[in-house]
Design a protein around this motif. Structure first.
Motif, short mmCIF file in Angstrom:
data_model
loop_
_atom_site.label_atom_id
_atom_site.label_comp_id
_atom_site.label_asym_id
_atom_site.label_seq_id
_atom_site.Cartn_x
_atom_site.Cartn_y
_atom_site.Cartn_z
N ILE A 77 0.84 -1.20 0.00
CA ILE A 77 0.00 0.00 0.00
C ILE A 77 0.87 1.25 0.00
O ILE A 77 1.77 1.39 0.83
N VAL A 78 0.63 2.14 -0.93
CA VAL A 78 1.11 3.52 -0.83
C VAL A 78 -0.12 4.35 -0.50
O VAL A 78 -1.04 4.47 -1.32
N PRO A 79 -0.18 4.91 0.71
CA PRO A 79 -1.38 5.65 1.10
C PRO A 79 -1.43 7.05 0.50
O PRO A 79 -0.38 7.63 0.18
N ALA A 80 -2.63 7.56 0.34
CA ALA A 80 -2.84 8.93 -0.11
C ALA A 80 -3.89 9.56 0.80
O ALA A 80 -4.95 8.98 1.02
N PHE A 81 -3.59 10.74 1.31
CA PHE A 81 -4.48 11.41 2.25
C PHE A 81 -4.95 12.73 1.64
O PHE A 81 -4.15 13.55 1.20
N GLY A 82 -6.27 12.91 1.58
CA GLY A 82 -6.82 14.12 1.01
C GLY A 82 -8.33 14.19 1.16
O GLY A 82 -8.96 13.23 1.59
N TRP A 83 -8.88 15.34 0.80
CA TRP A 83 -10.32 15.59 0.94
C TRP A 83 -10.92 15.82 -0.44
O TRP A 83 -10.57 16.77 -1.13
N HIS A 84 -11.80 14.90 -0.84
CA HIS A 84 -12.41 14.87 -2.17
C HIS A 84 -13.38 16.06 -2.34
O HIS A 84 -14.01 16.49 -1.37
N PRO A 85 -13.54 16.57 -3.58
CA PRO A 85 -14.47 17.69 -3.78
C PRO A 85 -15.91 17.36 -3.43
O PRO A 85 -16.68 18.27 -3.10
N TRP A 86 -16.31 16.07 -3.49
CA TRP A 86 -17.67 15.72 -3.11
C TRP A 86 -17.96 16.03 -1.64
O TRP A 86 -19.12 16.18 -1.26
N PHE A 87 -16.91 16.13 -0.85
CA PHE A 87 -17.09 16.36 0.59
C PHE A 87 -16.48 17.70 1.01
O PHE A 87 -16.33 17.97 2.20
#
Length: 396
Positions: A77-87
């Motif tokens: 796993i290479v993780p990615a952290f972020g906040w999607h435009p839907w939210f």
């Protein structure tokens, strides 16, 4: 019958041994499927977080699976952290004022049409999260994982918020699905205003620049708007690229070049486009833009690609493609032209799937085969190219 099934009957075995990498997926949306990841043929999953409910799940999944793996093999796993435009409506901008808005005022301001006359809808929405808190938490997670990405982030002009849960929705809810997504609910009339989506996206891109991390970008009917945000961040940091006419003027000014001098000039020319970028990498001040960007499941036309790939852009932009979104229905013909127009080293594959396991493997194989067919690559050649591209995108 899928492409891979047809090929396997012809003896064209898929070269999993070269390494196959999913550039964008959401396995933590179905946590019960995580147990199937160790048995997958895919080498590494780039697992995206999108909202409050899955940030910690992505972190825990990476810690669990990578910690248990044999140290001789690549991370699962290479993780990615972020906040999607839907939210993005759930994020309250506290960077412009010392007095953050109250919940009702915030949602009234960032949603269109205004839900001011629908107090029950606002009441059902969560208490918004401060943008400064989101950035601080994401920064700490990126520090914990030196290779982690920022993602999934972006812009979406078509998305509408889901409506309220009905009793029937609740009765039929699949308990294995991580909460927070639409889960089949009817859509409301409300959209997140693009100015607010841009604000949340820009803050996360700046964080990626600060931490020098790659970014996975969602863009629906928003390729021009995404490019505008990037140009704002790139301004003043563009790579220096001399035109042919400028090079000819320099040669005229310096006089005729000897063969040795001409060779030196050609070497200098190749170095010109990277000189400015090398200075940036050595700068002590953090950069305001990410070094590498992936436009995930790219479904746009060719023209924006030319703008994303301009030599003066200081970020390297990649484009990933998924079997489900890009190679089905009317999208298939358009995406072929796009893939043919791209440099070979900027193409990635993804599943964009919300459940890990054999289906994810199958979708990645199908996407790789489709791209090889479009590009005219031999299968092993193409899979190796895609693997090299992913490693360069993630690690630089």
């Amino acid at each position: 019958m899928s492409i891979s099934q047809d090929a396997s009957q012809d003896g064209d075995a898929f070269p999993w041994d070269l390494g196959v990498y999913d550039a964008h997926c959401h396995p933590t949306d179905t946590m019960a499927s995580i147990a199937s990841i160790p048995a997958m043929k895919t080498t590494t999953l780039t697992a995206m977080a999108t909202r409050g409910e899955d940030q910690k799940l992505v972190q825990q999944t990476a810690e669990s699976l990578n910690g248990d793996e044999d140290s001789t093999r690549e991370e699962r796993i290479v993780p990615a952290f972020g906040w999607h435009p839907w939210f993005s409506h759930q994020i309250l901008d506290d960077t412009q004022t010392d007095s953050p808005q109250q919940k009702d005022a915030h949602y009234t301001a960032v949603l269109a049409p205004s839900p001011s006359e629908d107090p029950e809808f606002i009441k059902r929405l969560p208490q918004p999260k401060l943008l400064s808190t989101l950035i601080a938490e994401t920064r700490e997670r990126l520090k914990r994982f030196p290779n982690a990405l920022v993602g999934e982030v972006g812009l979406d002009k078509s998305f509408r918020l889901p409506g309220a849960w009905t009793q029937q929705d609740l009765d039929n809810r699949d308990e294995e699905i991580t909460p927070g997504s639409r889960e089949g609910r009817r859509l409301s009339p409300y959209k997140v205003k693009i100015y607010h989506q841009r604000l949340v996206l820009k803050a996360q891109l700046q964080l990626a620049g600060e931490m020098q991390r790659a970014v996975s970008v969602h863009s629906v009917q928003s390729h021009g708007a995404v490019l505008e945000v990037l140009k704002e961040l790139w301004k003043g940091h563009e790579r220096i690229v001399l035109s042919r006419r400028e090079r000819e003027k320099l040669q005229d000014a310096e006089g005729a070049l000897s063969e040795d001098e001409e060779e030196d000039e050609n070497r200098r020319e190749k170095q010109t486009t990277t000189t400015n970028n090398s200075k940036l990498e050595n700068a002590q001040q953090p950069l305001p833009f990410p070094p590498r960007i992936c436009m995930h499941s790219y479904s746009g036309p060719i023209e924006p690609i030319r703008q994303f790939l301009q030599k003066s852009n200081p970020s390297d932009v990649y484009f990933s493609f998924s079997a489900v979104i890009n190679f089905s229905g009317l999208s298939a013909r358009k995406v072929s032209d796009v893939i043919k127009a791209l440099p070979a080293e900027r193409i990635l594959i993804e599943s964009d799937l919300h459940i890990a396991g054999a289906q994810m493997d199958q979708l990645l194989e199908d996407a790789a085969r489709q791209i090889c067919e479009v590009r005219g690559w031999e299968l092993r050649e193409g899979v190796q190219q895609l693997a090299d591209n992913w490693r360069r995108f993630v690690f630089g």
